[in-house]
Design a protein around this motif. Structure first.
Motif, short mmCIF file in Angstrom:
data_model
loop_
_atom_site.label_atom_id
_atom_site.label_comp_id
_atom_site.label_asym_id
_atom_site.label_seq_id
_atom_site.Cartn_x
_atom_site.Cartn_y
_atom_site.Cartn_z
N THR A 71 58.77 5.77 52.28
CA THR A 71 58.23 4.61 51.26
C THR A 71 56.71 4.41 51.10
OG1 THR A 71 59.32 2.93 53.08
CG2 THR A 71 60.96 4.00 51.09
N GLY A 72 56.76 4.53 52.04
CA GLY A 72 54.81 3.67 52.68
C GLY A 72 55.17 3.44 53.13
N SER A 73 56.45 2.19 53.14
CA SER A 73 56.21 0.74 53.41
C SER A 73 57.43 0.49 54.32
CB SER A 73 57.20 0.36 52.77
OG SER A 73 57.54 -1.79 52.70
N LYS A 74 55.64 -0.19 55.26
CA LYS A 74 57.13 -0.39 58.01
C LYS A 74 58.54 -1.65 57.01
CE LYS A 74 53.56 0.43 59.73
NZ LYS A 74 52.48 -0.26 61.12
N ALA A 75 57.81 -2.27 55.70
CA ALA A 75 59.40 -3.38 56.29
C ALA A 75 60.15 -2.54 55.35
CB ALA A 75 59.46 -4.31 54.89
N GLN A 76 60.24 -1.64 54.09
CA GLN A 76 61.35 -0.58 53.50
C GLN A 76 62.01 0.11 54.54
OE1 GLN A 76 62.45 -1.82 51.29
NE2 GLN A 76 62.75 -0.42 50.07
N GLY A 77 61.90 0.67 56.20
CA GLY A 77 61.91 1.64 56.95
C GLY A 77 63.70 1.05 57.38
N PRO A 78 63.07 0.38 58.62
CA PRO A 78 64.44 -0.39 58.77
C PRO A 78 65.66 -1.08 57.74
CG PRO A 78 62.25 -1.21 59.35
CD PRO A 78 61.87 -0.44 58.61
N ARG A 79 64.61 -1.83 57.11
CA ARG A 79 65.76 -1.89 55.69
C ARG A 79 66.61 -0.76 55.31
NH1 ARG A 79 64.26 -5.61 51.29
NH2 ARG A 79 63.06 -3.90 50.59
N LEU A 80 66.49 -0.53 55.22
CA LEU A 80 66.95 1.07 54.65
C LEU A 80 67.74 1.85 55.22
CD1 LEU A 80 64.43 3.17 52.43
CD2 LEU A 80 66.19 1.60 51.38
N VAL A 81 67.62 2.19 56.84
CA VAL A 81 68.07 2.56 57.96
C VAL A 81 69.64 1.54 58.11
CG1 VAL A 81 68.27 2.80 60.30
CG2 VAL A 81 66.32 3.21 59.22
N GLU A 82 69.78 -0.04 57.68
CA GLU A 82 70.42 -0.75 58.55
C GLU A 82 71.38 -0.71 57.16
OE1 GLU A 82 71.52 -5.09 58.56
OE2 GLU A 82 69.46 -4.46 58.76
N MET A 83 70.83 -0.04 55.93
CA MET A 83 71.68 -0.19 54.63
C MET A 83 72.39 0.76 54.35
SD MET A 83 70.78 0.02 50.28
CE MET A 83 69.25 -2.25 50.74
N THR A 84 72.17 2.49 54.71
CA THR A 84 72.59 3.63 54.97
C THR A 84 73.75 3.50 56.49
OG1 THR A 84 71.19 4.32 54.39
CG2 THR A 84 72.35 5.98 55.40
N ALA A 85 73.82 2.75 57.49
CA ALA A 85 74.56 2.79 58.22
C ALA A 85 76.13 1.79 57.75
CB ALA A 85 73.64 2.44 59.74
N ALA A 86 75.48 0.64 57.38
CA ALA A 86 76.19 -0.17 56.79
C ALA A 86 77.12 0.36 56.43
CB ALA A 86 75.39 -1.78 56.16
N THR A 87 76.55 1.40 54.63
CA THR A 87 77.63 1.94 54.21
C THR A 87 78.27 3.12 54.56
OG1 THR A 87 75.58 2.06 52.08
CG2 THR A 87 77.26 3.37 51.82
N ILE A 88 77.37 4.18 55.64
CA ILE A 88 78.42 4.60 56.23
C ILE A 88 79.86 4.56 56.43
CG2 ILE A 88 78.39 6.51 57.75
CD1 ILE A 88 75.64 6.95 57.03
N ARG A 89 79.26 3.19 57.39
CA ARG A 89 80.86 2.89 58.24
C ARG A 89 81.68 2.05 57.18
NH1 ARG A 89 76.47 -0.03 61.93
NH2 ARG A 89 76.33 1.96 63.63
N GLY A 90 81.15 1.40 56.01
CA GLY A 90 82.02 0.93 55.18
C GLY A 90 82.61 2.07 54.13
N VAL A 91 82.26 3.09 54.09
CA VAL A 91 82.96 4.17 53.54
C VAL A 91 84.21 5.21 54.64
CG1 VAL A 91 83.19 6.24 52.10
CG2 VAL A 91 81.18 4.10 51.70
N ALA A 92 83.30 5.32 55.36
CA ALA A 92 84.06 6.06 56.66
C ALA A 92 84.85 5.52 56.58
CB ALA A 92 83.13 6.74 57.17
N VAL A 93 84.89 4.34 57.64
CA VAL A 93 85.78 2.95 57.61
C VAL A 93 86.86 3.05 56.81
CG1 VAL A 93 86.50 1.60 59.73
CG2 VAL A 93 84.95 2.60 60.11
N GLY A 94 86.32 1.95 55.87
CA GLY A 94 86.97 1.89 54.77
C GLY A 94 88.05 1.58 53.92
N VAL A 95 87.52 3.12 53.61
CA VAL A 95 88.15 3.94 53.20
C VAL A 95 88.44 5.26 52.81
CG1 VAL A 95 88.06 5.66 50.96
CG2 VAL A 95 86.37 2.70 51.40
N VAL A 96 87.89 6.66 53.77
CA VAL A 96 88.05 7.22 54.59
C VAL A 96 89.37 7.32 55.27
CG1 VAL A 96 87.69 9.42 55.49
CG2 VAL A 96 86.10 8.39 53.47
N GLY A 97 88.58 5.94 56.43
CA GLY A 97 89.75 5.92 58.01
C GLY A 97 90.29 5.20 57.26
N VAL A 98 91.04 4.75 56.68
CA VAL A 98 92.95 3.73 56.04
C VAL A 98 92.93 4.29 55.63
CG1 VAL A 98 93.05 2.65 54.40
CG2 VAL A 98 91.37 1.37 55.76
N ALA A 99 92.21 5.53 54.95
CA ALA A 99 93.62 6.96 53.93
C ALA A 99 93.80 7.37 55.09
CB ALA A 99 92.29 7.14 52.85
#
Length: 368
Positions: free
Chosen positions: A201-229
C-alpha cells in the motif's frame, strides 16, 4: 531515451535498464519456481491460515498458563480429535451413499417412488417433470435408454466427487496440524503480514489497519457463519445417524450448505421428521423430532454468541463463496470459499474508500 546524450552518457543508462530487467526477471523466476511448489498445497495452506487466525485468541489465553509451544500443540491435538470422528463418519456415509446410488443407476436396480401429486401443478415445467419422474419410477431401462447420456454424466460426476471426499477429509484434518504450527509463530506471522501490506500500500498507517481488518473478517465469517453452521449441522446430523437414516451423510451436508448460506435448516429437517414419524416406532420418532427441532433452532442461540459484531459481508458473497469453493476445491473449498471471498470483498471496499491524499501528513505551515 534522450537523443542528445553522448555515447558515454548513454552507457550507464543502458546498464541500469539491463540491471532492472535482470532483477525483474530473477524475481519473476523465483516467484514461478516457488508457486509450482506451493500450488498443490494452496487449499490446505489457506484453510490453515484461516484456522490459525480464528484460534489465535484462544492461544493467547493459554500461553500464560502452559507456554507457547504447549499451547499450540494442545490446540492442534484437541482440534484434530474433535473434528476427526464426526468428519470421518459424515464423509464415509456420504461417499457410501453416492457410490451406492451410482452402482444402482448403472445396473438399473435403482428404485424411485412415484412423483408427488403437486409436482404436475407447477407452471411450465410441472407436466414434463412428472412424466420424466414417472418414467424413471416405473421403467428404469427405458429411462436409461432415453436419458442415458445425461445420467451417465451425472453418475461420473458423483463418482468423482465421492472419490475426492477421502482426499478432502485428509486435507481438512492436516490443516489443523499446520494451523497449530502457524499459531506457534503467530507474532512473527502478524509482523510479516503488516510489513507486506505496508510495502504493497505504500502507507505505514494502512498496514496495521488492513491486518486488523482482515483478521476481524476471517474470525467473523469463520466463527460466526461457518462455525455456527458446522455446529448446527453436526447436532442435526447426530440425530440423523442415531435414528439410522441411510442418507444421513448427504442430509448432513445439505444442512451444512443451507446453514452457511443462512437458509433455515427446517427446509431439510421437517420432511425428514415427517418421514421418521411415518416409518419409525413412536417413542424414538418423537425423541428424534424434539432433538432435530431444537438443533434446527440452535443457530438462534449460537449466532449472538459467535457472530462478529460489525461484520458487513452481504449474503450473496457468502453464497457464491460456498458454491464456488466447493466446485473448485471440494470439501475444503466449502469452508475456504466464503471466508476468502469475504476477505477479498472487505479489502476491496477498503481500497475503494481509501484516499491517499487524506492520509498524507500535512506540512507545517509555520516552517519557513
Amino acid at each position: 531515451m534522450n537523443p542528445n546524450l553522448t555515447t558515454s552518457e548513454r552507457a550507464p543508462s543502458l546498464l541500469r535498464m539491463l540491471d532492472a530487467a535482470l532483477q525483474i526477471g530473477l524475481v519473476a523466476l523465483l516467484i514461478f519456481a516457488c508457486s509450482r511448489i506451493i500450488l498443490p498445497f494452496t487449499g490446505i495452506l489457506l484453510w490453515s491460515v484461516i484456522l490459525a487466525v480464528m484460534l489465535y485468541p484462544l492461544h493467547q489465553r493459554l500461553v500464560a498458563r502452559v507456554g507457547n509451544r504447549w499451547s499450540a500443540t494442545l490446540i492442534g491435538l484437541v482440534s484434530v480429535a474433535m473434528m476427526l470422528v464426526p468428519l470421518v463418519t459424515v464423509v464415509t456415509s456420504l461417499g457410501y451413499s453416492i457410490l451406492e446410488f451410482v452402482s444402482d443407476l448403472q445396473d438399473s436396480s435403482l428404485t424411485v417412488p412415484p412423483p408427488p401429486a403437486w409436482l404436475a401443478d407447477l407452471p411450465l415445467v410441472g407436466q414434463k417433470l412428472t412424466e420424466t419422474w414417472a418414467l424413471v419410477a416405473t421403467n428404469m431401462p427405458a429411462a436409461l435408454a432415453k436419458y442415458g447420456k445425461m445420467l451417465s454424466g451425472i453418475a461420473a460426476s458423483l463418482a468423482s466427487f465421492a472419490g475426492g471426499l477421502a482426499a478432502g477429509q485428509l486435507s481438512f484434518v492436516l490443516s489443523f496440524a499446520v494451523a497449530a504450527v502457524l499459531i506457534a509463530y503467530g507474532d512473527s506471522a502478524t509482523e510479516f503480514a503488516r510489513r507486506l501490506l505496508e510495502r504493497i500500500t505504500g502507507s505505514k498507517a494502512q498496514g496495521p489497519r488492513l491486518v486488523e481488518m482482515t483478521a476481524a473478517t476471517i474470525r467473523g465469517v469463520a466463527v460466526g457463519v461457518v462455525g455456527v453452521a458446522v455446529i448446527q449441522s453436526l447436532l442435526i446430523g447426530a440425530g440423523f445417524f442415531a435414528i439410522g437414516l441411510s442418507s444421513a451423510g448427504i442430509l448432513t451436508l445439505v444442512v451444512l450448505l443451507f446453514a452457511i448460506v443462512q437458509v433455515p435448516a427446517v427446509l431439510v429437517t421437517l420432511p425428514v421428521i415427517a418421514y421418521v414419524l411415518a416409518t419409525v416406532a413412536t417413542t424414538p420418532a418423537i425423541i428424534f423430532s424434539i432433538w432435530t427441532l431444537i438443533a434446527g433452532l440452535s443457530d438462534n442461540l449460537l449466532k449472538p454468541l459467535m457472530l462478529g459484531r460489525g461484520l458487513e459481508v452481504p449474503m450473496p458473497i457468502i453464497f457464491i463463496g460456498v458454491i464456488g469453493g466447493m466446485l473448485a476445491d471440494g470439501l475444503l473449498g466449502l469452508f475456504v470459499g466464503p471466508v476468502l471471498l469475504a476477505v477479498g470483498y472487505v479489502l476491496l471496499k477498503e481500497w475503494l474508500r481509501y484516499d491517499p491524499v487524506e492520509d498524507r501528513p500535512q506540512a507545517d505551515d509555520s516552517s519557513p
